[in-house]
Design an enzyme around this catalytic site. Structure first.
Site, PDB file in Angstrom:
ATOM      1  N   ASP A 155     104.708  80.585  71.810  1.00  0.00           N
ATOM      2  CA  ASP A 155     105.141  79.563  72.763  1.00  0.00           C
ATOM      3  C   ASP A 155     104.003  78.563  72.927  1.00  0.00           C
ATOM      4  O   ASP A 155     102.847  78.959  73.089  1.00  0.00           O
ATOM      5  CB  ASP A 155     105.471  80.191  74.118  1.00  0.00           C
ATOM      6  CG  ASP A 155     106.670  81.133  74.050  1.00  0.00           C
ATOM      7  OD1 ASP A 155     107.270  81.253  72.966  1.00  0.00           O
ATOM      8  OD2 ASP A 155     106.999  81.744  75.076  1.00  0.00           O
ATOM      9  N   ASP A 178     120.193  81.395  76.695  1.00  0.00           N
ATOM     10  CA  ASP A 178     119.227  81.920  77.662  1.00  0.00           C
ATOM     11  C   ASP A 178     119.982  82.271  78.930  1.00  0.00           C
ATOM     12  O   ASP A 178     120.611  81.395  79.534  1.00  0.00           O
ATOM     13  CB  ASP A 178     118.150  80.872  77.954  1.00  0.00           C
ATOM     14  CG  ASP A 178     117.448  80.416  76.680  1.00  0.00           C
ATOM     15  OD1 ASP A 178     117.288  81.248  75.768  1.00  0.00           O
ATOM     16  OD2 ASP A 178     117.077  79.235  76.583  1.00  0.00           O
TER      17      ASP A 178
END
EC number: 5.3.1.16
Length: 240
Positions: free
Chosen positions: A8, A129
């Site tokens: 990330d 998500d």
């Protein structure tokens, strides 16, 4: 099943968030490129990159770095986070990124999603998500009324070949993945499913492999050293 080690990115640095909270940011390594290269050296077959600046604001400040990784490594790289226009999709795929993951735009612009799939087919994945069964967008900051199962079925009907499913409440927690959620999804759709969020150790990898998923994304467990990437890859390849 394949293992996709995750990096990330915020401000060009490799970070981890806790449950998607930008205020709970931890820098986990010195350099994004070197981290990606180390994953390749450990035997990774695919790398999962997330542009958290892009996810939050739609900016493309990390794209140059992502393209460098995609072109200088010998394994494919996928990118998610803030990809919200056809121009950005085209730019990334034309410049070496193997697959792009659409999240917010898949919820908000069905026509763009259909156009992207018509041209790029399996190079387009959709990120689902979710928390408490509902789908979130805008870098996990915006809840919707969409049920994750219904949304996955809709994506399959549109022609999406690969979905990346993240349980936000599990992400970065090392509490184990939401196996029941993934099993339910596997029973409902026949497209490739990649699991993300909560993986802690080799037992979790075995659990996910038993569901017969396409892939498993793991980040924090590698950085926290609760999971050996080499061992996870070895197990993922068994019976292939």
């Amino acid at each position: 099943m394949i293992i996709l080690p995750a990096i990330d990115i915020i401000d060009g640095k490799p970070v981890r968030l806790y449950q998607g909270d930008y205020n709970k940011k931890e820098i986990v390594a010195d350099d994004v490129f070197e981290t990606a290269k180390s994953f390749q050296d450990m035997g990774a077959e695919y790398i999962h990159l997330v542009d958290l600046d892009g996810a939050k604001s739609g900016s493309n400040q990390n794209h140059e770095l992502v393209i460098k990784i995609a072109n200088e490594l010998n394994i494919p790289v996928e990118l998610g986070g803030g990809i919200r226009s056809f121009e950005t999709i085209k730019y990334l795929l034309d410049n070496g990124v193997a697959r792009v993951i659409l999240g917010t735009i898949a919820m908000e612009d069905e026509e763009l999603l259909k156009k992207a799939i018509a041209i790029y087919d399996s190079k387009i994945a959709v990120g689902i998500d979710c928390k408490d069964g509902k789908v979130y967008g805008r870098g996990w900051l915006a809840a919707s009324d969409l049920d994750y199962i219904e949304f996955a079925k809709k994506m399959e009907n549109i022609g999406v070949k690969n979905i990346i499913v993240t349980d936000i409440s599990k992400d970065g927690t090392l509490e184990g993945p939401n196996v029941e959620m993934l099993k339910k999804l596997k029973r409902t759709v026949s497209i490739d499913i990649t699991a993300s969020g909560g993986i802690k150790d080799i037992e979790n990898i075995k659990e996910l492999k038993n569901i017969d998923l396409y892939g498993a994304i793991t980040g924090k467990a590698i950085y926290a050293k609760t999971l050996s990437l080499e061992k996870a890859i070895e197990i993922s390849k068994e019976g292939r």
